[in-house]
Design a protein around this motif. Structure first.
Motif, short mmCIF file in Angstrom:
data_model
loop_
_atom_site.label_atom_id
_atom_site.label_comp_id
_atom_site.label_asym_id
_atom_site.label_seq_id
_atom_site.Cartn_x
_atom_site.Cartn_y
_atom_site.Cartn_z
N THR A 153 9.82 1.05 1.51
CA THR A 153 9.62 1.14 0.06
C THR A 153 9.10 2.52 -0.32
O THR A 153 8.26 3.09 0.37
CB THR A 153 8.63 0.04 -0.39
OG1 THR A 153 9.26 -1.22 -0.20
CG2 THR A 153 8.23 0.23 -1.84
N SER A 188 6.39 -3.05 -11.40
CA SER A 188 7.20 -1.88 -11.78
C SER A 188 6.31 -0.70 -12.13
O SER A 188 5.38 -0.82 -12.93
CB SER A 188 8.09 -2.22 -12.98
OG SER A 188 9.00 -3.23 -12.63
N ALA A 217 12.03 -3.52 -7.97
CA ALA A 217 10.83 -4.16 -7.41
C ALA A 217 11.01 -5.67 -7.32
O ALA A 217 10.21 -6.43 -7.88
CB ALA A 217 9.61 -3.80 -8.25
N ASN A 232 9.47 3.10 -8.63
CA ASN A 232 9.36 2.56 -7.27
C ASN A 232 10.68 1.89 -6.87
O ASN A 232 11.35 1.27 -7.68
CB ASN A 232 8.16 1.62 -7.11
CG ASN A 232 8.09 0.51 -8.14
OD1 ASN A 232 8.47 0.69 -9.28
ND2 ASN A 232 7.60 -0.64 -7.72
N GLU A 259 11.90 -0.58 -3.88
CA GLU A 259 11.48 -1.41 -2.75
C GLU A 259 12.65 -1.68 -1.81
O GLU A 259 13.81 -1.42 -2.13
CB GLU A 259 10.88 -2.72 -3.27
CG GLU A 259 9.61 -2.49 -4.05
CD GLU A 259 8.94 -3.76 -4.56
OE1 GLU A 259 7.79 -3.65 -5.03
OE2 GLU A 259 9.57 -4.84 -4.51
#
Ligand SMILES: [Zn+2]
Length: 137
Positions: free
Chosen positions: A52, A26, A20, A43, A45
């Motif tokens: 993303t 996060s 991220a 996640n 990105e």
């Protein structure tokens, strides 16, 4: 309802792998599937922001691509002082693998605590092309 400590810890650990660099937000997700399998995701990105992926969708597609089809419980950790709900896209993806959203507990937690809802609370009228088969794998 009590907080699912083990599942939430898996989500917290997953958040440590978040990529991220743009949002510096996060997130980790842990999903328990029918049969007991647990998938996790963070996640990821991209400089092209629309590419993303949220932690929840990473956790869903990881397990779905291994053959799991029925979500039973979700835990979400945000490395922040404020818990966050899944975005609309993630709710729709979760519902795809959920025959009864009112039976799926969703815990959303941060450093300041946790709140628990059901998937149906957050996504009361999901889009479905057909009714789900509760007997699916
Ligand atoms: Zn999302």
């Amino acid at each position: 309802m009590s907080v699912p400590e083990v599942l939430l810890e898996k989500a917290r650990l997953a958040s440590q792998n978040a990529y991220a660099p743009y949002s510096e937000f996060s997130v980790g997700a842990a999903i328990r599937w029918r049969g007991g399998h647990v998938s996790t995701g963070a996640n990821v990105e991209n400089a092209s922001y629309g590419l993303t992926l949220c932690a929840e969708r990473v956790a869903v597609v990881t397990a779905a691509s291994e053959g799991h089809r029925e979500v039973e419980e979700v835990a979400l950790w945000v490395e922040s002082d404020k818990a966050a709900s899944p975005c609309g896209a993630c709710l729709q993806v979760l519902v795809e693998f959920c025959s009864d959203p009112s039976a799926v507990r969703l815990t959303m937690a941060s450093r300041q605590g946790a709140r628990i809802e059901t998937l149906a609370d957050l996504m009361p009228q999901p889009f479905r092309l057909r009714e789900p088969d509760p007997e699916r794998a």
